[in-house]
Motif scaffolding. Structure first.
Motif, PDB file in Angstrom:
ATOM      1  N   TRP A  91       0.850  -1.190   0.000  1.00  0.00           N
ATOM      2  CA  TRP A  91       0.000   0.000   0.000  1.00  0.00           C
ATOM      3  C   TRP A  91       0.883   1.236   0.000  1.00  0.00           C
ATOM      4  CZ3 TRP A  91      -5.367   0.103   0.038  1.00  0.00           C
ATOM      5  CH2 TRP A  91      -6.041  -1.079   0.398  1.00  0.00           C
ATOM      6  N   ASN A  92       0.500   2.253  -0.771  1.00  0.00           N
ATOM      7  CA  ASN A  92       1.195   3.531  -0.706  1.00  0.00           C
ATOM      8  C   ASN A  92       0.778   4.239   0.579  1.00  0.00           C
ATOM      9  OD1 ASN A  92       2.000   6.310  -1.050  1.00  0.00           O
ATOM     10  ND2 ASN A  92       2.129   5.940  -3.248  1.00  0.00           N
ATOM     11  N   PRO A  93       1.725   4.608   1.447  1.00  0.00           N
ATOM     12  CA  PRO A  93       1.364   5.210   2.739  1.00  0.00           C
ATOM     13  C   PRO A  93       0.856   6.639   2.621  1.00  0.00           C
ATOM     14  CG  PRO A  93       3.738   5.234   2.468  1.00  0.00           C
ATOM     15  CD  PRO A  93       3.190   4.453   1.310  1.00  0.00           C
ATOM     16  N   ALA A  94       1.059   7.279   1.458  1.00  0.00           N
ATOM     17  CA  ALA A  94       0.711   8.689   1.317  1.00  0.00           C
ATOM     18  C   ALA A  94      -0.438   8.949   0.346  1.00  0.00           C
ATOM     19  CB  ALA A  94       1.940   9.482   0.865  1.00  0.00           C
ATOM     20  N   VAL A  95      -0.778   7.973  -0.474  1.00  0.00           N
ATOM     21  CA  VAL A  95      -1.831   8.152  -1.477  1.00  0.00           C
ATOM     22  C   VAL A  95      -2.915   7.130  -1.214  1.00  0.00           C
ATOM     23  CG1 VAL A  95      -2.407   8.207  -3.931  1.00  0.00           C
ATOM     24  CG2 VAL A  95      -0.140   8.967  -3.162  1.00  0.00           C
ATOM     25  N   LEU A 145       7.981  -5.717  -2.903  1.00  0.00           N
ATOM     26  CA  LEU A 145       7.656  -4.336  -3.257  1.00  0.00           C
ATOM     27  C   LEU A 145       7.604  -3.513  -1.978  1.00  0.00           C
ATOM     28  CD1 LEU A 145       4.709  -5.050  -5.703  1.00  0.00           C
ATOM     29  CD2 LEU A 145       6.921  -4.094  -6.384  1.00  0.00           C
ATOM     30  N   ALA A 146       8.052  -2.260  -2.056  1.00  0.00           N
ATOM     31  CA  ALA A 146       7.995  -1.380  -0.889  1.00  0.00           C
ATOM     32  C   ALA A 146       7.943   0.067  -1.345  1.00  0.00           C
ATOM     33  CB  ALA A 146       9.204  -1.604   0.018  1.00  0.00           C
ATOM     34  N   PHE A 147       6.950   0.821  -0.851  1.00  0.00           N
ATOM     35  CA  PHE A 147       6.871   2.252  -1.097  1.00  0.00           C
ATOM     36  C   PHE A 147       7.768   2.987  -0.110  1.00  0.00           C
ATOM     37  CE2 PHE A 147       2.808   1.014  -3.015  1.00  0.00           C
ATOM     38  CZ  PHE A 147       2.789   1.795  -4.159  1.00  0.00           C
ATOM     39  N   SER A 148       8.348   4.091  -0.558  1.00  0.00           N
ATOM     40  CA  SER A 148       9.107   4.946   0.346  1.00  0.00           C
ATOM     41  C   SER A 148       8.159   5.575   1.357  1.00  0.00           C
ATOM     42  CB  SER A 148       9.849   6.024  -0.444  1.00  0.00           C
ATOM     43  OG  SER A 148       8.927   6.830  -1.169  1.00  0.00           O
ATOM     44  N   PRO A 149       8.657   5.993   2.519  1.00  0.00           N
ATOM     45  CA  PRO A 149       7.773   6.542   3.554  1.00  0.00           C
ATOM     46  C   PRO A 149       6.936   7.729   3.095  1.00  0.00           C
ATOM     47  CG  PRO A 149       9.905   6.013   4.499  1.00  0.00           C
ATOM     48  CD  PRO A 149      10.039   5.827   3.017  1.00  0.00           C
ATOM     49  N   PHE A 174      -2.591  -4.764   5.683  1.00  0.00           N
ATOM     50  CA  PHE A 174      -3.608  -3.777   6.033  1.00  0.00           C
ATOM     51  C   PHE A 174      -3.328  -2.464   5.308  1.00  0.00           C
ATOM     52  CE2 PHE A 174      -4.283  -6.600   9.620  1.00  0.00           C
ATOM     53  CZ  PHE A 174      -5.643  -6.458   9.903  1.00  0.00           C
ATOM     54  N   SER A 175      -4.400  -1.741   4.967  1.00  0.00           N
ATOM     55  CA  SER A 175      -4.246  -0.385   4.454  1.00  0.00           C
ATOM     56  C   SER A 175      -3.711   0.494   5.575  1.00  0.00           C
ATOM     57  CB  SER A 175      -5.586   0.144   3.952  1.00  0.00           C
ATOM     58  OG  SER A 175      -6.540   0.189   5.002  1.00  0.00           O
ATOM     59  N   PRO A 176      -3.092   1.628   5.238  1.00  0.00           N
ATOM     60  CA  PRO A 176      -2.528   2.486   6.287  1.00  0.00           C
ATOM     61  C   PRO A 176      -3.546   2.939   7.322  1.00  0.00           C
ATOM     62  CG  PRO A 176      -1.639   3.108   4.149  1.00  0.00           C
ATOM     63  CD  PRO A 176      -2.714   2.092   3.883  1.00  0.00           C
ATOM     64  N   GLY A 226       5.822   8.045   0.062  1.00  0.00           N
ATOM     65  CA  GLY A 226       4.948   7.590  -1.007  1.00  0.00           C
ATOM     66  C   GLY A 226       5.339   8.008  -2.402  1.00  0.00           C
ATOM     67  N   SER A 227       6.502   8.618  -2.578  1.00  0.00           N
ATOM     68  CA  SER A 227       6.877   9.119  -3.902  1.00  0.00           C
ATOM     69  C   SER A 227       7.586   8.084  -4.759  1.00  0.00           C
ATOM     70  CB  SER A 227       7.774  10.349  -3.763  1.00  0.00           C
ATOM     71  OG  SER A 227       9.008  10.006  -3.136  1.00  0.00           O
ATOM     72  N   LEU A 228       8.213   7.094  -4.130  1.00  0.00           N
ATOM     73  CA  LEU A 228       8.977   6.087  -4.861  1.00  0.00           C
ATOM     74  C   LEU A 228       8.496   4.692  -4.497  1.00  0.00           C
ATOM     75  CD1 LEU A 228      12.606   7.491  -4.396  1.00  0.00           C
ATOM     76  CD2 LEU A 228      11.195   7.634  -6.463  1.00  0.00           C
ATOM     77  N   LEU A 229       8.698   3.776  -5.426  1.00  0.00           N
ATOM     78  CA  LEU A 229       8.401   2.363  -5.207  1.00  0.00           C
ATOM     79  C   LEU A 229       9.649   1.564  -5.557  1.00  0.00           C
ATOM     80  CD1 LEU A 229       6.371  -0.004  -4.693  1.00  0.00           C
ATOM     81  CD2 LEU A 229       5.860   0.080  -7.137  1.00  0.00           C
ATOM     82  N   ALA A 230      10.073   0.700  -4.644  1.00  0.00           N
ATOM     83  CA  ALA A 230      11.203  -0.194  -4.906  1.00  0.00           C
ATOM     84  C   ALA A 230      10.667  -1.583  -5.175  1.00  0.00           C
ATOM     85  CB  ALA A 230      12.149  -0.224  -3.716  1.00  0.00           C
TER      86      ALA A 230
END
Length: 553
Positions: A145-149, A225-229, A531-533, A231-235
């Motif tokens: 899940w993207n933590p910011a979007v 997969l991991a979003f940056s804290p 879980f979603s954020p 939410g701007s980048l995805l690794a």
């Protein structure tokens, strides 16, 4: 192939695979649970019995080894004997261990899925999901899940593809690196024969490391997969050994960032971000972990070397001062590293600790730590069927030398599972002592008292549990639903979600151990759950080539 006593090893070469896969025999679906993101997790095993030259007998354990895989096969699902049962088996893998076909295999090519009683899952499965994503053509292994979007998620699978999409809408789906369906079969930037998976991130197996442009996409299964804290980048990490960075909104290569320096020379096990972003960590089958500064693309230190097996799990400590990693088969050690120097500053292994490879770990939240908010306690799970607490500390003074202090040691052993522990997590509730949870192939989720190591709750499943996650602190909306799951989430009570090989996702009240809800919809084993954020929804991944979103409240 000659039969072998349980527990002995069999070399995983082409002849063995031909013998095991075969045709025309009663099928036995095989799940390699410990490290389930391997190629064999989506293959089929055929045999009739272990005795008299066959290969299977209920309750036996088989261990396979190869240069590419280190596989502990501890759970077999029975399937009724019929001539049709072998027709649903996945295609055999080739002799070098690679899964041929990649994205060419559709959902119909996936192995037959089975319920807990050994019967095939019914054609019409009740689907409780609010959204089902079917863009993959093979098993889905990784989710985030993207933590910011809000509602933005990413999925990766055995079709070598990864997607960004929005929960609840059919719009906005983007394939990382562009839609390969629009480009034909030529996925290579350099126009060669395409056999560059080992050099996807500028490395060759045992060869010279070099920096090059980021490849357009993965050439093997996308397993992490991991979003940056922010939410701007995805690794993303793949079995091709590549760790790639993507713009979390467009799905393209970030235009302002250089490609990452060459990393693993073998498959990636996991990727994760520093709590404050910028630094990216990854563990690999090549026995090493890697740490990059994503702003410069450079490795921050030499690869973290010391494990004697694949680096199966790892994380930054919550205070951001250290890195902890767990070794898989052949190692079974927990190590702490100084990220500034790459030095191993503490380790725990041997007597009093795990007797088989680690499968998962979870550093203690800072609120649990007694030593002034300094991260030093780590919860781990292992193929030996135990979960354990250990203290690993040292190196925070920047000395970069290995700790000789006796303070790094095993603390508590949580014993009770009869098979591999696949997930561990901390369970925190207001005005209550912390608990830890462990989920196992033996079909149970167990909650434990941290201070005494005693079992508090045992939650039974109908089949092997492959993954688990604990809810974040719920913001809550008590009027959203009258269901027990919604009420628990709305009240801020911790919930634990488990994914099972019977295709179901279960929600448990972590205070009482009561089953709050069962979500159905997948036709194959559940590989991942998150879980979603805001704690209001669950994202799941399955062998049935779908990812689903289930609403809690």
């Amino acid at each position: 192939m000659a039969s072998a006593p349980p527990g002995e090893t069999v070399p995983l070469d082409g002849d063995v695979i031909d013998d095991l896969i075969g045709t025309g025999e009663e099928g036995e679906r095989l799940f390699k649970i410990s490290g389930r993101r391997r190629r064999l997790a989506k293959e089929a095993l055929t045999a009739e019995r272990w005795q008299r030259g066959a290969f299977y007998q209920p309750g036996f354990s088989l261990v396979l080894h190869s240069p590419f895989l280190s596989v502990s096969l501890t759970h077999f699902l029975e399937m009724k004997s019929s001539s049709s049962s072998t027709s649903s088996l996945a295609a055999p893998i080739d002799s070098d261990g690679d899964d041929e076909g990649g994205g060419d295999a559709g959902p119909s090519a996936a192995p037959s899925q089975m319920a807990a009683d050994g019967e095939d899952l019914e054609e019409d499965v009740q689907d409780d999901s609010a959204h089902s994503f079917d863009g993959h053509t093979d098993a889905v292994f990784s989710i985030a899940w993207n933590p910011a979007v809000q509602g933005s998620v990413a999925t990766g699978g055995g079709d070598d593809r990864a997607f960004l999409w929005r929960a609840g809408t059919a719009d906005g789906t983007v394939e990382l690196g562009g839609d390969r369906d629009d480009e034909g079969d030529d996925d290579d930037d350099d126009g060669d024969d395409g056999d560059d998976g080992d050099e996807a991130n500028g490395n060759g197996r045992g060869g010279e490391r070099k920096q090059q442009q980021q490849p357009r996409r993965h050439t093997d299964s996308v397993v992490s997969l991991a979003f940056s804290p922010d939410g701007s980048l995805l690794a993303s990490g793949g079995l091709d050994g590549a760790v790639l960075l993507w713009d979390a909104h467009s799905g393209g290569v970030p235009p302002s960032l250089p490609p990452l320096d060459a990393g693993p020379s073998d498959g990636v096990e996991w990727v994760c971000w520093h709590p404050r972003g910028r630094a990216l960590l990854a563990g690999s089958e090549d026995f090493l972990a890697y740490l990059w500064d994503t702003v410069t693309g450079k490795l921050m230190c030499a690869p973290l070397a010391g494990h004697g097996g694949a680096v199966r799990c790892g994380a930054f400590t919550p205070d951001g001062r250290g890195v902890v990693t767990g070794g898989g088969e052949g190692d079974a050690a927990l190590r702490r590293w100084d990220p500034r120097t790459g030095a191993c500053v503490a380790s725990v292994s041997g007597h009093g600790y795990h007797e088989a490879g680690l499968t998962c770990l979870a550093p203690a939240p800072l609120s649990v730590e007694a030593a002034g908010g300094v991260s030093r306690t780590v919860l781990t799970g292992s193929e030996d069927g135990t979960a354990r607490l250990a203290i690993v500390e040292g190196g925070d003074d920047g000395a970069g030398t290995a700790s000789s202090s006796s303070s790094s040691r095993p603390l508590t052993t949580f014993s009770g599972h009869s098979e591999s522990v696949e997930a561990v997590c901390w369970v925190l509730a207001p005005n209550a002592p912390p608990l830890v949870a462990s989920a196992s192939v033996d079909g149970t989720l167990r909650l434990w008292d941290v201070s005494t190591g005693t079992e508090r709750v045992k939650c039974e499943h109908g089949d092997a549990v492959s993954c688990a996650a604990v809810s974040p602190s719920a913001s809550g909306n008590a009027d959203a639903s009258s269901s027990s799951a919604a009420a628990a989430a709305a009240s801020g009570a911790p919930l634990i979600a488990t994914g099972c090989l019977d295709g179901c996702v279960r929600l448990w009240d972590a205070r009482s151990g009561e089953l709050a809800r069962v979500f159905k919809g997948h036709r194959g084993g559940v590989q991942a759950v998150a879980f979603s954020p805001d704690g209001r929804a669950l994202l799941t991944a399955s062998d049935d080539a779908t990812a689903k979103v289930f609403e809690i409240i």
